[in-house]
Structures are given as structure tokens and as C-alpha cells.
Design a protein around this motif. Structure first.
Motif, short mmCIF file in Angstrom:
data_model
loop_
_atom_site.label_atom_id
_atom_site.label_comp_id
_atom_site.label_asym_id
_atom_site.label_seq_id
_atom_site.Cartn_x
_atom_site.Cartn_y
_atom_site.Cartn_z
N UNK A 29 0.75 -1.35 0.00
CA UNK A 29 0.35 0.21 -0.15
C UNK A 29 1.00 1.14 0.22
N UNK A 30 2.50 1.36 0.53
CA UNK A 30 2.73 2.45 0.83
C UNK A 30 3.44 3.02 -0.42
N UNK A 31 4.13 1.74 -1.21
CA UNK A 31 4.28 2.00 -2.29
C UNK A 31 3.73 2.11 -3.27
N UNK A 32 2.34 1.66 -3.32
CA UNK A 32 1.46 1.92 -4.61
C UNK A 32 0.93 3.87 -4.19
N UNK A 33 0.93 3.63 -2.98
CA UNK A 33 0.67 5.47 -2.08
C UNK A 33 1.37 5.98 -2.89
N UNK A 34 2.64 5.85 -2.92
CA UNK A 34 3.27 7.34 -3.00
C UNK A 34 3.76 6.57 -4.58
N UNK A 35 3.58 5.96 -5.70
CA UNK A 35 3.39 6.78 -7.21
C UNK A 35 1.77 7.31 -7.47
N UNK A 36 1.24 7.13 -5.85
CA UNK A 36 -0.05 8.65 -6.69
C UNK A 36 -1.23 7.13 -7.40
N UNK B 348 -17.78 14.02 7.25
CA UNK B 348 -16.32 13.54 7.04
C UNK B 348 -16.18 14.03 5.75
N UNK B 349 -15.00 14.89 5.40
CA UNK B 349 -14.26 15.10 3.74
C UNK B 349 -12.98 15.45 3.45
N UNK B 350 -12.79 14.30 2.80
CA UNK B 350 -11.14 14.01 2.19
C UNK B 350 -10.72 15.41 1.94
N UNK B 351 -9.12 16.10 2.17
CA UNK B 351 -9.17 17.39 2.25
C UNK B 351 -8.72 17.41 0.51
N UNK B 352 -8.41 16.46 0.37
CA UNK B 352 -8.28 15.63 -1.72
C UNK B 352 -8.76 13.97 -1.95
N UNK B 353 -8.89 13.68 -2.88
CA UNK B 353 -9.36 12.90 -3.74
C UNK B 353 -8.31 11.72 -4.13
N UNK B 354 -7.52 11.89 -3.96
CA UNK B 354 -5.59 11.03 -4.22
C UNK B 354 -5.12 11.19 -3.59
N UNK B 355 -4.24 10.31 -3.51
CA UNK B 355 -2.66 10.42 -2.54
C UNK B 355 -1.90 10.85 -2.76
N UNK B 356 -1.99 11.83 -3.92
CA UNK B 356 -0.63 11.52 -5.18
C UNK B 356 -1.20 13.35 -4.06
N UNK B 357 0.47 14.64 -4.15
CA UNK B 357 0.63 15.27 -2.91
C UNK B 357 1.53 16.14 -4.32
N UNK B 358 2.12 15.75 -5.09
CA UNK B 358 2.78 16.35 -6.36
C UNK B 358 2.64 15.26 -7.70
N UNK B 359 2.56 16.40 -7.95
CA UNK B 359 2.82 15.61 -9.88
C UNK B 359 3.49 16.48 -10.87
N UNK B 360 4.06 15.66 -11.21
CA UNK B 360 6.18 16.43 -11.67
C UNK B 360 5.08 16.56 -12.79
N UNK B 361 5.53 17.84 -13.85
CA UNK B 361 5.00 18.13 -14.87
C UNK B 361 6.18 17.92 -15.74
N UNK B 362 5.90 17.48 -17.62
CA UNK B 362 6.59 17.44 -18.67
C UNK B 362 7.48 17.82 -19.35
N UNK B 363 8.45 18.35 -19.25
CA UNK B 363 8.81 19.61 -20.23
C UNK B 363 8.61 18.96 -22.21
N UNK B 364 9.73 17.97 -21.81
CA UNK B 364 9.43 17.31 -23.01
C UNK B 364 9.65 15.91 -23.01
#
Lengths: 451, 451
Positions: A29-36, B348-364
Motif C-alpha cells: 500500500x505504501x509503495x503504491x500510494x507513493x506513486x499516486x 467527513x470530507x477528505x482534503x483531496x481525493x487522491x494520495x498524490x501530493x505532487x504532480x511532476x510536469x513534463x517539459x519534453x
């Protein structure tokens, strides 16, 4: 593991074994969430028509019906509406995505850790109920091939964090294989894949014979198909080997080239990001499944007879809704099979079999409330504590804690003075319930890798 | 929650809803382990004879059979060996304890969080598949009454940590009720319990009529039984009320006294340890179950129509093996029912709907490997990160992250300089992937209580 189960093919862990399984699940779970990847679950039952849509007749499906209906007269199986237990997490996920497409943002990534059921003949490594841990990325319309690379990287990183020793992701590409067979003049590529899939089980000679019988191959074609399946490289050198083998084939090689390019990118990138974990293995076929490109299997080095502990692939057309299609790629860890082997081979052991760190002994029956107060003080600082249920002789209470595997016993005398005993060493010290803690090593049960 | 489900009675959460359920489950696991309960799971299927041993015919059981067998000729139901899905976690746990008694140390404590299935008519608050979270303590031969107290305390503490507002544990004791009926001269105590159980549904007058029809009560006896059921106190004052009501009853009152003493101890202790959470409610019957002493139900204040969200009790003889008996006491939270209400009532409400905190954008397109390197640096410090799959225009990548609910987008320019943008505020700052972190509030999705 020496216990017999009362229903064959259905495994139930003892508390200490469950701790090993929990460690595996928590880590994944931890690794999977780490990757979103988002956690999701699907219902246990699907309609039979959903389960059979990809012609998955080789899975032994369990049908489900209300007992009341079954005992009544209209028990005739109603095939379409008939309910059945899921046999994997991929088909239910595809159905979930189609149903909830309006509520999801694509590309969508989820993990799903659930039981699945197959009415197979029980044998070592085969279960009728087992846990699968799946990750999938699913797109709308298209999904970049990059996702196939990412799935391999994430799963290799996940398996790397488990105390399971060496493993190898064996990766192939169906476009490559089917493109090669077509160029070779073999039209019934499904029949060829099915035979090639048996290579490890029945050996090259029997596969060659079968290719001639069922896939209409000439001896030369059978030999070429076998030669392809025997290519196995840890780097991208398989590309040159395949090109050499394909030289002079008359047919259209565009599908073959597409598959070659994909597998080359995948093996190259995975080799860079998690070195030594992936191998291009052109024997991997996964004959009867819904895969259309990349296919993955995984062996535990030294435990090859266990079969694949982790399999999956790219599926271009499992999910669709009118004109909308949802191509995906995913992989699934056979958690039960893996944990069973971890236990039977002694790869991992819990430091104790219960969550409890401290057992609060009772001096008199009247002390239960005061003992719970002590326990609550310890609990408020993250320590797992249970209180004795009876004020038996201390020796008996200590023996009970010891048998349960609890490392510390807490005593409070009639003046309210506290002492805590480490029953492993016998050391007993005065302690304050508002400040004392077990060491970090003893706070929670840990899973230690056995060598 | 406005979504319709494709199979009625089977609920599937969307990713954000699942986060609320996960929060509930994680919180419960933590509290249960804090009190020394071990995690266990049992198989989904039991033999029908196990499920029916306590005459639980009111549970709508789902039968399970291999589709292959069903399509063949010998499809005649073989009642004893017939497999079926569990309808609760208690009966399977009792079977597990008997089978594994030699590997367990008693008193044994476990928690078990699993799906159960009932082929009920679907209606609000009723599901055909739902998750139950159970804790039980089981002894060998005897189990001190203290465990009944402990179960109530642990569950009250567990529910206290959830964002569900006020709740009340409504507790009764079957010995008390049955002892009273017997002393009153009503022999068929099961019939009386069954009628009393309907008090909230059909009201006192109809219950009085039913008591006379089915339990052979005189109008006076019916009235007395009803009077008992209407006693409800937050402290131990119910004892005096029952004694007054029982005055002058001719029969043997020893069972009544035993029940009174137990319930008095329980209400007193729970009132001390978790004030205001428990009430002695002598209408609680749990008519058809296997309970022999304490019975628990739990209502969410303001949501009484939902029914009990958490029920259980003491069972003296559910599990036995030859001369060995394993009395137990336990309670079970109806997680699906509770989470459904938390969601529909917006508790109760989640502060966001996904585990992801950061989305790394792709330049190329060529930057994917470098972007994964940045992601891995962040991940190594516990930050959940995903990398864009395509080098689309930044605006499009930001919109995708925003739609998915990811708070931060990461950019790396052609010179390797990094910036991170908070898409909620629009603030963009330079950042170092080896040191930057989102604030503690944004590290993981959190569940916030709505008021």
C-alpha cells in the motif's frame, strides 16, 4: 503451515502468520500510494456475463445464488443475470471504470487488494481463495506506452522492499510474438501462443509437435517459433537476436517492429531505474488472457517451481462504453501464494505474535480499574497494552504473557509503586506509566528477514 | 452517493469516498491493536451446516457452488457439504477457534474486518455485501465478565475517535430479561424476546397484543414485560427500578439477580471510563441471535432511524470441541452502513481525493526519466508523487492535476532549475527536490470533520 485446513484450497493464517501477511500488504500500500495509486475495492460478485465476456472459460468460476431461491422451484440457472464470484481484480475494475467513467479523471491509477476465488483443483501454490494486490493505470481513448514502463518500475520497487530475496520480472510483448508468427506465415497466432505457453511444462520437442498439429506449422516454422521463445536477455540485445531470426521472412513485419520497439524501450528504462530486476523473456505468453501488448510474469529466484508470483500486461480493449474505450495496463501480485512461501521457507519471522507490548498484571480483583488507568496512560503514548482479566498468582500471569509472546509485564504494588519486567531477560525496573516506553525495537511487532 | 449501483445492495465507493472508509478502518485497527487485539481473517465460505448450526434461518444466505458442477447433472444441493458465504464474522471466528485451539492461547483476543453477505431485500441502510469490523475476546472453559466491560470500553473509545458525532451504546442483559420473564411466569422467553425486539418498530400496544397471542401472556404479564422494556437509565438506577417492578413476583429470581449484577457492573464501569456513552436500555433484545448475557446495540444520535451501527454480546456456547467450550464476548461495527451515512450526511470530507501530493510536469517527452528522478527524490522522503505521462502544454498538465485534486505541480526547466506551484493559491516558488516538502497539512489526504 503444517496445519491442515478444513476446506482444501482455503487458507487461514494463525495470528503470527497474519502479521507477515499484514507486513506485505502495508508495504505494498505504501509503495503504491507513493506513486499516486488510489485505493479501491470492487464488490465480490459480478454477473456471469461480465466474467465470461472475454471468454475466460478456463477460470473455474464459483456461482452464487440466494439459498432461498435455490431451495425453491425456479432454481434453473439464468445465465445472464446469474451472479458469480470474481476470479481476478482486472475484469471487475474494467467494469467499475465503465460504470463510473463520469466520476473519474483519466489517466486513472488505482490499487486494489482483495480476495478472488477460483474453483481449481487444489495443489501446491494453487488456492481456491486467495488475495491479489493489483495496480492498474487506465486511460481514455489512448494510454501512452510509458505506463507499461511505469508499472514494471513500481512493481519492481515494491517487491524490492519485501523480505523475499531475489526475483526477476520476465517481460514479453504480444505484438512482437504475434507479429513474428504472422510474418512467419502462421495465421492462428492464438494457437501458437497457447502452445508456446506450455514450453516450461512440456519442453521444446512436445511444443514443436503441438505447433504442427494444432497451429498448422511446418517443422521449419515450428522451429523458428521455438527459437524466438528461447530468446532471453537482461539488456536490449534481444532486439538484434530477433531481427536476425526474422531475416528473410516474407510477411508484413510492422507489428513485429512495433512490439520490438516497445519491449526495447521497456527493458532499457527498467534496467536503468531498477537494475537487474527485469529480463526480456520471449517465452512468456499468458495464453488465454486479455492482453494485447506487454505481458509480465515474475519468478522468485530459487523458487521457480512456485510459478509466477506477479503477472499482468497491457489490455487495449477490456473496457468500453459505446465509442469510448479505456485501454489499460496493470499487474497483480499473488499475495497468498507469496506469503505461503515466505512462511514455509522461513524467509520472514515476526518478532512476536501479538500486537501487545505490555501486559498489566492484576494484584487484586479490585485493581482492574486502576490497572486500566495505567494501561490508558501507556496507550496514550502509542504503546499496545492489555490488562489481565483475573488476579491470579503473578507467576501464572507472567506465564500467560510469555505464552502469548508479550515482552513486558507491568506490576503496581499496594502503595501505587510501578515496576516493569522484561520477561525475556528477567530484568525488572521501577517505571513511571507517564514516561516509560519499550525500546523502538519492542514497540510494535516487526518482521525480520531470515537468512 | 447519488450514483446508482449496477447491482442493488452492492455498494462500491469512488476514490474520495474510499478515503473516508480507509480512515475509519485505519482508526479502528489502531485502537483495536492498542488494546492487544490481533488481526485475523477467515475464509469467505463456510459449510452450510456451520452457518445453520445456531438456527440462523433469518439470515438470507448466499450459496456458492462451482459453475462446472452446477451445469452438470449432479446439481442436486448436498446440504451438509454445501458451501455458502458468511453472513457475519462471529460464526466463522467460532469455527476458526475450534479448529485452531491448539495453536491459540486463551483468553484470545482478535479483530477481524471483512466483507459479509446477506441476500436481504435491499433498502436504506441494508446491504447485500457490507464490511463488518469485529472485536472478540474468547476464553477456554470460562471467560470473566470483565471482558464484557472491556469490549464496551474499547468500542466506545474507538467510536469516539471517528468523526461521527454523538453515539450511545444501548446495553441490556439477557439473563436479566429472561430471569424477569421466568419469575413473571412466562415460560417461552424466546417468544417474549422476539416480540419485545419489535418495540421500536410496532409500538407498545401491538407488542402487548403479540405477547398475549404468541407468548401466552395475560394482559397483566404483557404489561409487566413492557414496563421492564421501557426502563432506560444512564446510570445504575435501573437496578432499583427493576427490583421495584419485580417485587412480589413469585418465581425464581436468581437468573434475574445475576443479570442485574452484571449489567450494574458494566454500566458503572463504562460510565466511569467513557462517561456519557453507555445507557442501560432494557428494550434491547437482539431476538434471534446466539447471545446468552450482555447484548449491545449502538445508535448514532440524530440518526436513530439508521438502526444499530454496532452490535454484539456475550455468547457462552457458540464454540465447543468435545468437552472443551470457548465462551466469548464481542461486538461488530457495521462499517458500510456507518460510512454511507457519514458520506450522505456530509459528516467527513477528505482534503483531496487522491494520495498524490505532487504532480511532476513534463517539459519534453525526453524528460520522463529525469522527471522520475525528481519524483524518486521526493518519494524517498515520504511524499506521494506521480509524473505526467505526456509532455502536453503546461496549462493542460496543470488542469489535469487540478481535476485530479493534486495540490502541487513541479516544473524543471532546460537548465535543471526546479519550481513548484501550489495550484490552489497560484503561488510558485523555486524548490530543491532533495529538501522541499509540502506542509504537514498537505503531505497526505486528511479526513476533516464537517460541522
Amino acid at each position: 503451515m503444517a496445519r491442515s485446513t478444513s476446506l482444501s484450497g482455503f487458507t487461514e493464517w494463525l495470528p503470527a502468520e497474519r502479521l507477515v501477511e499484514l507486513h506485505v500488504l502495508d508495504t505494498l500500500c505504501e509503495v503504491f500510494e507513493r506513486h499516486g495509486f488510489s485505493s479501491l475495492e470492487s464488490r465480490a460478485v459480478e454477473t456471469l456475463s461480465t466474467l465470461l465476456q472475454k471468454g475466460e472459460v478456463d477460470k473455474e468460476i464459483y456461482a452464487v445464488s440466494r439459498l432461498q431461491d435455490e431451495l425453491s422451484d425456479d432454481a434453473a440457472p439464468k445465465k445472464d443475470g446469474q451472479l458469480a464470484l470474481r476470479f481476478d481484480n482486472t475484469v471487475p475494475f474494467a467494469r467499475y471504470v465503465v460504470e463510473n467513467a463520469g466520476h473519474l479523471n483519466f489517466p486513472f491509477r488505482r490499487y486494489q487488494i482483495q480476495k478472488v476465488w477460483r474453483g481449481e483443483r487444489p495443489q501446491e501454490g494453487r488456492y481456491r481463495e486467495f488475495t491479489q494486490a493489483d495496480i492498474d493505470v487506465i486511460g481514455e481513448g489512448t494510454l501512452p506506452f510509458r505506463s507499461d514502463v511505469e508499472i514494471a518500475v513500481v512493481i519492481a520497487q515494491a517487491l524490492d522492499t519485501l523480505p523475499i530475496g531475489e526475483f526477476r520480472l520476465r517481460i514479453n510483448n504480444r505484438k512482437l510474438a504475434q507479429g513474428f508468427y504472422t510474418a512467419l506465415g502462421l495465421e492462428d497466432t492464438v494457437a501458437v501462443l497457447r502452445s508456446i505457453d506450455k514450453l516450461e511444462k512440456i519442453g521444446p520437442e512436445q511444443v514443436a509437435a503441438e505447433l504442427q498439429e494444432t497451429a498448422g506449422a511446418t517443422p521449419e516454422q515450428a522451429q523458428k517459433a521455438l527459437s524466438l521463445a528461447q530468446i532471453r536477455t537482461e539488456d536490449t540485445s534481444f532486439v538484434a537476436q530477433v531481427r536476425q531470426l526474422a531475416e528473410g521472412l516474407g510477411g508484413d513485419t510492422s507489428l513485429l517492429e512495433e512490439g520490438l520497439a516497445e519491449l526495447e524501450e521497456l527493458i532499457g528504462e527498467v534496467g536503468k531505474r531498477v537494475p537487474g530486476r527485469a529480463v526480456a523473456d520471449l517465452s512468456i505468453a499468458r495464453g488465454l488472457d486479455y492482453y494485447t501488448g506487454t505481458v509480465y510474469e515474475t519468478v522468485l529466484v530459487g523458487h521457480e517451481s512456485l510459478g509466477s508470483i506477479c503477472s499482468g500486461g497491457r489490455y487495449e480493449s477490456l473496457a468500453s462504453k459505446g465509442k469510448r474505450t479505456f485501454p489499460g495496463v496493470g499487474i497483480s501480485i499473488g499475495v497468498t501464494r507469496l506469503v505461503a512461501r515466505m512462511l514455509s521457507a522461513g524467509m520472514a519471522t515476526p518478532t512476536r505474535s501479538v500486537p501487545t507490548a505490555v501486559y498489566v498484571a492484576l494484584r487484586t480483583e479490585e485493581d482492574w480499574g486502576a490497572a486500566q488507568d495505567v494501561a490508558d496512560q501507556l496507550r496514550s503514548r502509542g504503546i499496545n497494552v492489555e490488562v489481565a482479566l483475573k488476579a491470579e498468582k503473578f507467576g501464572k500471569q507472567i506465564r500467560h504473557a510469555d505464552r502469548r509472546g508479550i515482552p513486558f509485564v507491568w506490576f503496581t504494588d499496594e502503595n501505587g509503586n510501578h515496576e516493569v519486567k522484561d520477561i525475556r531477560s528477567g530484568d525488572q525496573i521501577t517505571a513511571d506509566p507517564t514516561t516509560w516506553s519499550p525500546g523502538a525495537e519492542d514497540l510494535l511487532p516487526r518482521i525480520v528477514e531470515s537468512v
